[in-house]
Design a protein around this motif. Structure first.
Motif, PDB file in Angstrom:
ATOM      1  N   GLY A 284     -42.214 -35.222  -2.425  1.00  0.00           N
ATOM      2  CA  GLY A 284     -41.282 -34.340  -1.701  1.00  0.00           C
ATOM      3  C   GLY A 284     -40.809 -34.937  -0.391  1.00  0.00           C
TER       4      GLY A 284
ATOM      5  N   ILE B 286     -39.542 -31.396   5.712  1.00  0.00           N
ATOM      6  CA  ILE B 286     -40.752 -31.871   6.412  1.00  0.00           C
ATOM      7  C   ILE B 286     -41.132 -33.258   5.898  1.00  0.00           C
ATOM      8  N   GLY B 287     -41.001 -33.461   4.580  1.00  0.00           N
ATOM      9  CA  GLY B 287     -41.374 -34.758   3.996  1.00  0.00           C
ATOM     10  C   GLY B 287     -40.594 -35.900   4.622  1.00  0.00           C
TER      11      GLY B 287
ATOM     12  N   ASP C 233     -39.982 -38.131  -5.328  1.00  0.00           N
ATOM     13  CA  ASP C 233     -39.234 -36.872  -5.173  1.00  0.00           C
ATOM     14  C   ASP C 233     -38.256 -36.761  -6.331  1.00  0.00           C
ATOM     15  N   SER C 234     -38.127 -35.565  -6.878  1.00  0.00           N
ATOM     16  CA  SER C 234     -37.212 -35.394  -8.026  1.00  0.00           C
ATOM     17  C   SER C 234     -35.783 -35.106  -7.579  1.00  0.00           C
TER      18      SER C 234
ATOM     19  N   ALA D 134     -32.775 -29.470  -2.649  1.00  0.00           N
ATOM     20  CA  ALA D 134     -33.356 -29.589  -1.301  1.00  0.00           C
ATOM     21  C   ALA D 134     -33.707 -31.029  -0.928  1.00  0.00           C
ATOM     22  N   GLY D 135     -33.630 -31.929  -1.888  1.00  0.00           N
ATOM     23  CA  GLY D 135     -33.979 -33.330  -1.619  1.00  0.00           C
ATOM     24  C   GLY D 135     -32.724 -34.090  -1.210  1.00  0.00           C
TER      25      GLY D 135
ATOM     26  N   ILE E  26     -42.909 -34.042 -10.143  1.00  0.00           N
ATOM     27  CA  ILE E  26     -44.383 -34.008 -10.047  1.00  0.00           C
ATOM     28  C   ILE E  26     -45.038 -33.302 -11.243  1.00  0.00           C
TER      29      ILE E  26
ATOM     30  N   PHE F  10     -46.097 -32.756  -0.469  1.00  0.00           N
ATOM     31  CA  PHE F  10     -45.111 -31.857   0.138  1.00  0.00           C
ATOM     32  C   PHE F  10     -44.227 -31.216  -0.927  1.00  0.00           C
TER      33      PHE F  10
ATOM     34  N   ALA G 209     -42.294 -29.185  -3.345  1.00  0.00           N
ATOM     35  CA  ALA G 209     -42.412 -27.763  -3.670  1.00  0.00           C
ATOM     36  C   ALA G 209     -41.035 -27.133  -3.685  1.00  0.00           C
TER      37      ALA G 209
ATOM     38  N   VAL H 148     -50.131 -29.877   1.350  1.00  0.00           N
ATOM     39  CA  VAL H 148     -49.402 -29.278   2.470  1.00  0.00           C
ATOM     40  C   VAL H 148     -49.062 -27.841   2.086  1.00  0.00           C
ATOM     41  N   SER H 149     -49.843 -26.919   2.614  1.00  0.00           N
ATOM     42  CA  SER H 149     -49.655 -25.522   2.264  1.00  0.00           C
ATOM     43  C   SER H 149     -49.055 -24.759   3.446  1.00  0.00           C
ATOM     44  N   THR H 150     -49.134 -23.464   3.386  1.00  0.00           N
ATOM     45  CA  THR H 150     -48.400 -22.625   4.345  1.00  0.00           C
ATOM     46  C   THR H 150     -49.237 -21.428   4.778  1.00  0.00           C
TER      47      THR H 150
ATOM     48  N   SER I  19     -47.573 -22.897  10.065  1.00  0.00           N
ATOM     49  CA  SER I  19     -46.598 -21.821  10.272  1.00  0.00           C
ATOM     50  C   SER I  19     -45.186 -22.370  10.088  1.00  0.00           C
ATOM     51  N   ASN I  20     -44.176 -21.550  10.337  1.00  0.00           N
ATOM     52  CA  ASN I  20     -42.775 -21.947  10.118  1.00  0.00           C
ATOM     53  C   ASN I  20     -42.390 -23.171  10.943  1.00  0.00           C
TER      54      ASN I  20
ATOM     55  N   HIS J 195     -46.087 -30.818  13.293  1.00  0.00           N
ATOM     56  CA  HIS J 195     -46.727 -30.626  11.989  1.00  0.00           C
ATOM     57  C   HIS J 195     -47.084 -31.999  11.387  1.00  0.00           C
TER      58      HIS J 195
HETATM   59  P1  NAD Z   1     -37.937 -28.563   1.175  1.00  0.00           P
HETATM   60  O1  NAD Z   1     -37.510 -27.516   0.215  1.00  0.00           O
HETATM   61  O2  NAD Z   1     -37.028 -28.943   2.289  1.00  0.00           O
HETATM   62  O3  NAD Z   1     -38.285 -29.915   0.379  1.00  0.00           O
HETATM   63  C1  NAD Z   1     -38.975 -29.927  -0.829  1.00  0.00           C
HETATM   64  C2  NAD Z   1     -38.840 -31.324  -1.448  1.00  0.00           C
HETATM   65  O4  NAD Z   1     -39.594 -31.324  -2.676  1.00  0.00           O
HETATM   66  C3  NAD Z   1     -37.401 -31.710  -1.809  1.00  0.00           C
HETATM   67  O5  NAD Z   1     -37.141 -33.030  -1.409  1.00  0.00           O
HETATM   68  C4  NAD Z   1     -37.362 -31.568  -3.318  1.00  0.00           C
HETATM   69  O6  NAD Z   1     -36.428 -32.456  -3.941  1.00  0.00           O
HETATM   70  C5  NAD Z   1     -38.798 -31.906  -3.688  1.00  0.00           C
HETATM   71  N1  NAD Z   1     -39.197 -31.336  -4.981  1.00  0.00           N
HETATM   72  C6  NAD Z   1     -39.040 -30.049  -5.394  1.00  0.00           C
HETATM   73  N2  NAD Z   1     -39.507 -29.907  -6.647  1.00  0.00           N
HETATM   74  C7  NAD Z   1     -39.991 -31.123  -7.022  1.00  0.00           C
HETATM   75  C8  NAD Z   1     -40.621 -31.610  -8.195  1.00  0.00           C
HETATM   76  N3  NAD Z   1     -40.832 -30.820  -9.249  1.00  0.00           N
HETATM   77  N4  NAD Z   1     -40.998 -32.903  -8.239  1.00  0.00           N
HETATM   78  C9  NAD Z   1     -40.767 -33.729  -7.174  1.00  0.00           C
HETATM   79  N5  NAD Z   1     -40.175 -33.335  -6.044  1.00  0.00           N
HETATM   80  C10 NAD Z   1     -39.789 -32.034  -5.965  1.00  0.00           C
HETATM   81  O7  NAD Z   1     -39.351 -28.073   1.718  1.00  0.00           O
HETATM   82  P2  NAD Z   1     -40.008 -28.264   3.168  1.00  0.00           P
HETATM   83  O8  NAD Z   1     -39.567 -27.153   4.038  1.00  0.00           O
HETATM   84  O9  NAD Z   1     -39.847 -29.657   3.600  1.00  0.00           O
HETATM   85  O10 NAD Z   1     -41.544 -27.988   2.808  1.00  0.00           O
HETATM   86  C11 NAD Z   1     -42.383 -29.060   2.385  1.00  0.00           C
HETATM   87  C12 NAD Z   1     -43.761 -28.512   2.085  1.00  0.00           C
HETATM   88  O11 NAD Z   1     -44.308 -27.898   3.254  1.00  0.00           O
HETATM   89  C13 NAD Z   1     -43.765 -27.440   1.001  1.00  0.00           C
HETATM   90  O12 NAD Z   1     -44.897 -27.646   0.187  1.00  0.00           O
HETATM   91  C14 NAD Z   1     -43.878 -26.129   1.768  1.00  0.00           C
HETATM   92  O13 NAD Z   1     -44.541 -25.155   1.007  1.00  0.00           O
HETATM   93  C15 NAD Z   1     -44.699 -26.565   2.968  1.00  0.00           C
HETATM   94  N6  NAD Z   1     -44.469 -25.794   4.214  1.00  0.00           N
HETATM   95  C16 NAD Z   1     -43.214 -25.589   4.678  1.00  0.00           C
HETATM   96  C17 NAD Z   1     -43.025 -24.904   5.883  1.00  0.00           C
HETATM   97  C18 NAD Z   1     -41.637 -24.696   6.460  1.00  0.00           C
HETATM   98  O14 NAD Z   1     -41.502 -23.987   7.465  1.00  0.00           O
HETATM   99  N7  NAD Z   1     -40.591 -25.298   5.915  1.00  0.00           N
HETATM  100  C19 NAD Z   1     -44.132 -24.426   6.598  1.00  0.00           C
HETATM  101  C20 NAD Z   1     -45.432 -24.664   6.081  1.00  0.00           C
HETATM  102  C21 NAD Z   1     -45.571 -25.365   4.896  1.00  0.00           C
END
Ligand code: NAD
Ligand code: TYD
Length: 338
Positions: free
Chosen positions: A7, A12-13, A33-34, A38-39, A60, A80, A82, A122-124, A177-178, A221
């Motif tokens: 991800g 965040i990734g 990353d797929s 969002a990617g 994944i 990451f 998700a 990486v959870s929430t 957190s967010n 983070h």
């Molecule tokens: P995001 O949606 O911006 O990015 C997710 C990435 O995962 C994308 O690049 C997407 O292409 C990739 N992805 C999705 N499905 C996939 C798959 N099946 N195989 C491979 N890649 C895949 O998310 P983010 O905000 O960067 O969050 C990243 C992680 O951090 C997540 O696990 C989220 O639960 C966690 N998190 C986010 C926050 C936040 O505030 N954004 C806070 C705490 C935890």
């Protein structure tokens, strides 16, 4: 250290990839990353030629496609990848279960088979559910997820725990957190409101606008995850948050003030079903045990973030037009023969 970052093209990734290449140039980063909606590889343009960075397009949940990556002797997996947006999870829960639960379990299986030294999930904080006016989430707060998104993340957390308890896999879970900062997809509160305000469009505030989130600048983070990778005690969960509770109206008003736009743009809309009222993190464990300290407070981080979006409007335009999706084909299509 060879690190498999899943991800890494998301919000965040991609910040994490930049952070690690800057802070630990001795490490090798493989970004898997797929590239869902969002990617965005534009986020990583500046580093794509770095010799210690590699991008692989892979889902994944696809065990056989992931296997060759694990055959390259991965030391650490940081997951990451998700589906991350609560509103989308209400419309279409299936893909959340598939990626967040099945995808995590697939990675856990491979990490176990190839005996990786550490698996960081990486959870929430959303797995803990919602708080009333007082109290904080600690690592021992029971999981009580309320949205399909948070339920799928809680399911993944339990699998990570189970692979540690049952198979002895060396794991850590971080619950942050967010986040806010550069490269966040404009479906989330802060970039959405910045984008709408710049275009003099209405700002859709859910319900009464008094839901509270505990905002953390994304780089802080990344710093916490880096510490957990290197120093986290095996099997432990670490909450991450910077004590920056703000309600949504406060956040929206800061954005309007900073951009010199009128409050009349604020428009109250129907609330999100199951909308969690308040999140707030007790981060004393990572602070005292690992010495983590955030660099930014809300005031400094939000101004920096608004300025970033102002000076990167081309990035936002690419995201809005979907133009960023052509980039993969342009950059990798011919090379990969697709
Ligand atoms: P995001 O949606 O911006 O990015 C997710 C990435 O995962 C994308 O690049 C997407 O292409 C990739 N992805 C999705 N499905 C996939 C798959 N099946 N195989 C491979 N890649 C895949 O998310 P983010 O905000 O960067 O969050 C990243 C992680 O951090 C997540 O696990 C989220 O639960 C966690 N998190 C986010 C926050 C936040 O505030 N954004 C806070 C705490 C935890
Ligand atoms: P969001 O960025 O989706 O993160 P999360 O729901 O995972 O905390 O939303 C943050 C807060 O902002 C949440 O209380 C919902 C609210 N919100 C709005 O009021 N309007 C919007 O258009 C969005 C996207 C969110």
């Amino acid at each position: 250290m060879r690190m498999l970052v899943t991800g890494g093209a998301g919000f965040i990734g991609s910040n994490f990839v930049h952070y690690m290449l800057r802070e630990h140039p001795e490490d090798i980063i493989i970004n898997a990353d797929s590239l869902t909606y969002a990617g965005n590889l534009e986020n990583l343009r500046a580093v794509e030629q770095e010799p210690n960075y590699q991008f692989v397009r892979v889902d994944i949940t696809d065990r056989e496609a992931l296997r060759p990556l694990f055959e390259q002797e991965i030391d650490v997996v940081v997951n990451f990848a998700a589906e991350s947006h609560v509103d989308r999870s209400i419309l279409e829960p299936d893909v959340f279960v598939r990626t967040n639960i099945l995808g995590t379990q697939t990675l856990l299986d491979l990490a176990k088979e190839f005996k990786v030294r550490k698996f960081v999930q990486v959870s929430t904080d959303e797995v803990y559910g919602t708080l009333g006016d007082t109290g904080l989430f600690s690592e021992t707060t029971p999981l009580a997820a309320n949205s399909p998104y948070s339920a799928s993340k809680a399911g993944a957390d339990l699998l990570v725990r189970a692979y540690h308890e049952t198979f002895g896999l060396p794991v850590n879970i971080t619950r942050c957190s967010n986040n806010y900062g550069p490269y966040q997809f404009p479906e989330k509160l802060i970039p959405l409101m910045i984008q709408n305000a710049l275009a003099d469009k209405q700002l859709p505030v859910y319900g009464d606008g008094l839901n509270v989130r505990d905002w953390l600048y994304v780089e802080d983070h990344c710093k916490a995850i880096d510490l957990v990778i290197r120093e986290g005690a095996t099997g432990e969960v670490y909450n991450v948050g910077g004590n920056n509770e703000r309600n949504n109206l406060q956040v929206v008003r800061t954005i309007l003030q900073e951009l010199g736009k009128p409050e009349s743009l604020i428009t109250y809309v129907t609330d999100r079903p199951g909308h969690d009222r308040r999140y707030a993190i007790d981060a004393s464990k990572i602070r005292t045990q690992l010495g983590w300290q955030p660099k930014y407070n809300y005031e400094s981080g939000i101004v920096e973030t608004i300025r970033w979006y102002l000076s990167n409007q081309a990035w936002m335009e690419q995201v809005k037009s979907g133009g960023y999706r052509d980039y993969y084909e342009m950059q990798y299509g011919e090379r990969l023969g697709s």
